[in-house]
Structures are given as C-alpha cells and as structure tokens.
Write an enzyme that holds these catalytic residues in place. Structure first.
Site: not given
Length: 549
Positions: A199, A262
């Site tokens: 990210k 996640r």
C-alpha cells in the site's frame, strides 16, 4: 462486554457444563437445529457445548450493541476505524455481485469498478500474450512480492485454486534472502512477471526483495532499465512512488486506505489469483464473498452464520474459558488457511484496549493455530483429545474432490468426521475398562483404562464446502471476516487498526545500523540487544576468518 454480562455468561456456562456434550448430541433434531446451509457452504454448530438458553443470553448481549446498525454503518463507509478515522469498505469491492443494493458511496463503487476493469485488462495481456499494458510476451511465472495481507490472502487463494491456471505462481514475503536466491536460480527472468504489492510502497520486506529482483532483471536485460521495468507491476496506493521506479501507469493497480491489508485480497492485491485462474473466475471469487455479505445483511441473528460463528467463539473464550482455537482444514489445498486466519483474527482482535482508550473487561482473541489433517492428527491431536487444556476446533472439509482418487478422499473425510465425533463424545473410564478385558492384573487394567479414557466435551464447528471452487472459497473467507467484525463489537475493540505491529518495526530500524556497520550509535539499545549484536558481529568475523585464503 460488561462485568455483569460476563458474570451472566459464566453462570450459563456452569449450568451447561453439568451435562456432557455427548448427551446433548443425542438430543432429537440437534443437528437440524444447529446446522445451516449458505450456498456452497454447510456450517454445523451441533458439536458446540452450548444450548438454546445460553445462545439466548449471547443474543441479548448482541442486541444491546445495535449490531445491525453498526454492521450497516460499515457497509455505508462510515469511519468505524476510529483510531485512523477511516472507512472500512472491503465489502464494496464485491458489491457488484451482491443481490442487495449497495450501501457504499457511489465514488467508491466507481473506483472499484475502474480497478476491476484495469485488472482484467492486465490479466488478459499476460495470459493472452498480447503485449498490451507493456507486459512482455511469453510470461510463464509470476512472483508476488508482499507481506502480511499482501501475501497471506493471495497465497492461500492461489494455492487453493491454482490447478485452474496457466502461469506458475510464486510468493516472496520474508526478508530471508534464501528464498530470493532460490527463485532467481530456478526462474527465467525474461519469462517472469513481478508483482510488487505494498500500500505504501515503502514496506521494508517488499522493498528489499523487489530491489534484488530488479537487479536480477537488469542483468538479464544487459542493463536496459526500460526493458527490465516491463517485468514489474505495482499494486499500491502510492502511485507516484511506483512511477518513480519506472513502472508505467497501465501496470499500476490501485489500493485504498478504506481497505485494510488483511481484508484486501478482493482488491488488486488479488492480482496473483486473477493471473492464476483468470479474471472471470476471480470475479466468481468476489461473488462468493458477496453471497455472504447479503446473508450477513439480511438473515436474522439466529440463522446468521457469521453471527453464530462469532457467538460460539465468544462463548468458548469468555464463558467456558478456553484460550485457543485450532483450525484444521482436511484439504491440502487449504494448508495456508490457518496462517491467513491468524492474521485476520489475531491482528484484528488482539487488543486489550477499547476504542475509548480504557482497558477491556474480558479476554479477547484466543490463540489461533492449526495445520492440515490428517498430518495434524499425527502431530498434536494427542493434546487436543487428552491434554489438560481444551482447544475448540474449526474443521474445514470439502465434500467432493477433483483429483480422481475417491478412496483417498473418502478416507480423508472419514478422519475429519471421526475426529470431531471423538473430541465431542470422548470415551468414559467404564468404556476403557471394558476394552481392556484381556488384562488379567486388576491394577494394571485400571492404569490402562485411565490412560485410555478421553474426557470428551471438546467442542468443534464443522464447515463443509461442496467443492473447492472460487465461489466457495470467497464465501468461506467472507464468513470469517464478518465473524471478526461481530466479535469486535462484543469485545469492544477496533478490528481495523493494528498498532501492535508497529513497535517492533520501529525498534528494528534502530538496530539495523548496528548490524550493518561497527561504530553505529548503540546507546538506545538495551543491554541484551547490544550483547546479541556483538555476538552476531563476532560470528561474522569468525566465518570471514575461516574463509580467508
């Protein structure tokens, strides 16, 4: 959970414990009342050590929390991740496959659709060998470079479904250079595509592994940086950093702050899976998750599978006091399910502080662990059956297999069903005594009977997939995601931050200079760390001395 609620649960548990689980299993209609089907999944709670009155107590606790309103707030994109002031919108990534109207903001749904289109175009370019998006022709191997949520979700999904794909998939997560070297020795760089999944695009593990592969590619292309860069795809929220490394915009797949790591396999993080099975099958994977989203939004709590899974977990942890949860997939293709769920559950729920900063009033997440059956039976099931701690189990099986060896699969499933039955029913001392009738010495017979007694009343849930398809796998993972959300409400923790991951990273940055060079400032290191750094340096020096001519 308030102290009064916790006391009530423990009172219910004291009552439930008076009747062994094997007796409850004999109740007429127990399976029919405690098992539920959802699409390709059948979930059986009949072997949980619980009854209707205890379930009512749990449901009353949940109702007080306005769980439905808070559930809908998540789907709408309200900033329920309060510590980071972020929305939680992984469900929006699969909303196009849902039957219920999407609640997410239109701009988010539009961004998700645009990303899916770009992902599909990139996947077709690789699998068709068209050279579109600047991808080299003839790609045979794909290396996913990422860690945590950028690794565990796609790794699990690819290994579960990869028999459907054309390209070979590989994963690099850890900082151990051995894995990097092994891949560079075995793969052809000119036929390899590297996915850099981060990210921030600054994750240490991903950066170092990516740099090693970049040097490998440059060497293969005689230093031609442009040709080497065509072998790299970025999945990131930091588009500027990816472009700075020479990755063209058409090979950058977006990520967003409203999707936690996640929970990100449904996003571009799932590119490795889409490359392995094709983007249409990847969309079926999203469809399986959307099926569970609809169910979670629509089903009443007593038939709502994520809710029931969450309540069973809270019951085992807080009422019965069991400290662990074992996840045992009876399917080698799901071998990475325990590792995936470790991050999903323990990173989400491993909190001891409420969102308002006060300490929680009860234990939170159990220690989750597991391995594939039947391997696990020959490793740690001794402790599950006769150990001093009771560990609830989630058994995960697949009803039909496509490997063409029906005798193998029947034996595998027989073992799964037998273990669940044996854990619940156990074996009484009297039954063990009767089995040892051949022992003539009464004292020896008594000892043997005691050793062969199984206490039973060890609870489990069985989750049965009709077959291991993209739809079924997507549904399975979404089931656990929503279970975690409901448990976060009951335990009053934020399931979507992970501050506990950060401290060790910060300390590692302080230690690294001391390991790289003598003379680094070590004053901030504690004495044991300084001593271990010195020992590492000494070992390096000794090894260097033995190698010198």
């Amino acid at each position: 959970m308030t102290p009064d609620q916790l006391a009530r649960l423990r009172g219910e548990a004291a009552r439930v414990r008076l009747r062994p689980l094997r007796d409850r299993l004999a109740e007429p209609g127990r399976f029919e009342a405690w098992s539920h089907r959802l699409g390709p999944l059948l979930v059986d709670f009949s072997r949980q050590w619980i009854d209707d009155a205890a379930l009512d107590a749990l449901g009353a606790m949940l109702a007080e929390l306005d769980w439905e309103g808070r559930r809908d707030a998540m789907f709408r994109g309200e900033p329920i991740n309060t510590s980071e002031r972020r929305a939680v919108l992984h469900t929006a990534l699969r909303a196009h496959r849902a039957q219920l109207p999407a609640l997410a903001p239109p701009a988010v749904l539009e961004a998700a659709a645009h990303a899916r289109h770009g992902l599909a175009r990139l996947v077709d370019a690789v699998l068709d060998g068209s050279g579109d998006c600047g991808v080299p022709v003839g790609i045979e191997d794909v290396v996913n470079v990422g860690i945590g949520g950028s690794d565990l979700g796609p790794r699990l999904a690819v290994e579960a479904l990869a028999n459907r794909g054309r390209v070979r998939s590989h994963f690099l997560a850890n900082l151990d250079g051995t894995s990097v070297r092994r891949l560079m020795r075995t793969l052809d760089p000119r036929r390899t595509l590297v996915l850099l999944v981060s990210k921030s695009f600054t994750t240490q593990e991903t950066h170092l592994n990516g740099e090693a592969l970049r040097a490998w590619m440059l060497e293969a292309h005689a230093g031609d940086a442009g040709a080497a860069s065509r072998h790299f795809v970025a999945v990131t929220a930091n588009v500027e950093a990816a472009c700075a490394q020479g990755i063209a915009p058409e090979r950058i797949v977006p990520m967003w702050d409203f999707v936690g790591g996640r929970y990100s396999v449904w996003s571009g993080v799932g590119l490795a899976l889409a490359l392995a099975i094709g983007h249409r099958a990847f969309d079926d994977f999203l469809g399986g998750a959307a099926l569970v989203d609809d169910h979670f939004r629509n089903a009443p709590w007593r038939r709502n599978l994520p809710v029931l899974m969450a309540l069973a977990g809270v019951w085992n942890r807080n009422a019965l006091g069991f400290p662990g949860l074992a996840v045992i997939p009876y399917c080698d293709a799901l071998a990475n399910l325990p590792a995936f769920l470790q991050q999903l559950e323990m990173e989400s729920l491993g909190k001891s502080v409420r969102p308002d900063g006060a300490p929680v009033d009860q234990p939170t997440v159990p220690v989750l662990w597991g391995h594939v059956g039947t391997n696990a039976q020959h490793a740690f099931f001794q402790a599950l059956h006769q150990g001093t701690d009771t560990v609830p189990v989630d058994f995960v099986g697949v009803a039909t297999a496509d490997h063409g060896l029906p005798d193998h699969h029947a034996a595998l499933l027989a073992n799964m069903l037998a273990q669940a039955a044996a854990l619940a029913g156990g074996k009484s001392y009297e039954e063990a005594w009767a089995e040892s009738a051949g022992e003539t010495d009464a004292a020896a017979r008594a000892v043997l009977a005691a050793q062969r007694t199984f206490p039973g009343s060890r609870p489990s849930t069985t989750i049965l997939l009709d077959s291991l398809t993209p739809t079924a796998l997507g549904a399975l993972l979404a089931l656990y995601e929503h279970k975690v959300f409901v448990q976060s409400l009951l335990w009053n923790v934020n399931a979507f931050d992970q501050w506990g991951v950060e401290l060790g990273k910060t300390v590692a940055k302080a230690i690294l200079p001391a390991l790289r060079a003598d003379g680094a400032d070590e004053t901030a290191l504690d004495p044991p760390t300084r001593a271990l750094v010195a020992a590492i340096r000494a070992a390096r020096g000794s090894r260097s001395d033995t190698r010198s001519p």
